[in-house]
Motif scaffolding. Sequence first.
Motif, PDB file in Angstrom:
ATOM      1  N   TYR A  65       0.810  -1.220   0.000  1.00 51.50           N
ATOM      2  CA  TYR A  65       0.000   0.000   0.000  1.00 51.50           C
ATOM      3  C   TYR A  65       0.845   1.272   0.000  1.00 51.50           C
ATOM      4  N   VAL A 111      -0.490   7.066   8.867  1.00 52.59           N
ATOM      5  CA  VAL A 111      -1.376   6.369   7.928  1.00 52.59           C
ATOM      6  C   VAL A 111      -0.757   5.021   7.579  1.00 52.59           C
ATOM      7  N   GLU A 114      -1.654   4.064   1.891  1.00 49.71           N
ATOM      8  CA  GLU A 114      -1.741   5.297   1.107  1.00 49.71           C
ATOM      9  C   GLU A 114      -2.191   5.061  -0.330  1.00 49.71           C
ATOM     10  N   ASP A 116      -3.688   2.140  -3.349  1.00 47.67           N
ATOM     11  CA  ASP A 116      -4.257   0.830  -3.672  1.00 47.67           C
ATOM     12  C   ASP A 116      -3.717   0.384  -5.033  1.00 47.67           C
ATOM     13  N   TRP A 122      -5.127   6.504  -5.181  1.00 45.80           N
ATOM     14  CA  TRP A 122      -4.808   6.891  -3.811  1.00 45.80           C
ATOM     15  C   TRP A 122      -5.952   6.513  -2.882  1.00 45.80           C
ATOM     16  N   ILE A 123      -5.619   6.178  -1.665  1.00 48.28           N
ATOM     17  CA  ILE A 123      -6.610   5.820  -0.657  1.00 48.28           C
ATOM     18  C   ILE A 123      -6.868   7.034   0.230  1.00 48.28           C
ATOM     19  N   GLN A 124      -8.140   7.330   0.466  1.00 45.98           N
ATOM     20  CA  GLN A 124      -8.480   8.402   1.392  1.00 45.98           C
ATOM     21  C   GLN A 124      -7.833   8.097   2.739  1.00 45.98           C
ATOM     22  N   PRO A 125      -6.963   8.978   3.233  1.00 45.05           N
ATOM     23  CA  PRO A 125      -6.197   8.636   4.433  1.00 45.05           C
ATOM     24  C   PRO A 125      -7.049   8.531   5.689  1.00 45.05           C
ATOM     25  N   THR A 126      -6.740   7.514   6.489  1.00 43.57           N
ATOM     26  CA  THR A 126      -7.311   7.362   7.823  1.00 43.57           C
ATOM     27  C   THR A 126      -6.169   7.565   8.809  1.00 43.57           C
ATOM     28  N   TRP A 127      -6.195   8.671   9.503  1.00 48.23           N
ATOM     29  CA  TRP A 127      -5.099   9.015  10.403  1.00 48.23           C
ATOM     30  C   TRP A 127      -5.296   8.333  11.748  1.00 48.23           C
TER      31      TRP A 127
END
Length: 200
Positions: A65, A111, A114, A116, A122-127
């Motif tokens: 990722y 994160v 980052e 896929d 790009w992956i919507q970031p999950t902080w």
Amino acid sequence: MKLVTTPRTEFLRGIATEILHNYGRGRAIVAVDGTEESGRAAFADDLAAVFEERDHPVFRASMRYFQRSRVEQAKFGPETAERDYRHRDDYSALDRVLVGPFRLGGSTGFVTREFDPERDAWIQPTWLTAPPDAILVIDGDFILRPELLGRWSYTVLLDGGAETPADELYRAEVRPSRLASAVIDDTDASHPQRRFFDSC
């Protein structure tokens, strides 16, 4: 949650005990190397589960990722084993959003995914945030290459599994078995075995 005791679980508990003895305080990153066919991701998942069993905060990530987009990779020439080995992964992004922030400690967010590679998007970031004492378990191809070693606290190499031409290039150039904290034969996943090498 207590895991079912099996030879594999007991083996992983031993590895976890070794890691926590040396890196139980503060933030530590455990890197799991090996070919995709070696069961690398499953081993990393199961190791993380053992830390969870001990109520030690643990997070999972994978180098898959943190790849460059196909357009970015194409800038390095046609698709070859050489390009795959040297230019597929985005180590700058890895440092910027995961390794650097995780090591900073405190309330700094990080994160674990980052990009896929399947969707080439790009992956919507999950902080995420972590407590002062926490372990990050990350798996990936070529993770013991010299330019990455300084990022990891403890390293595992799963020995075995079919190799791609890029894997062969990596092994010939780096010889990762000399660099890993632990080399493990996971060919029989139910009974993993640690391998030791005579240094003489």
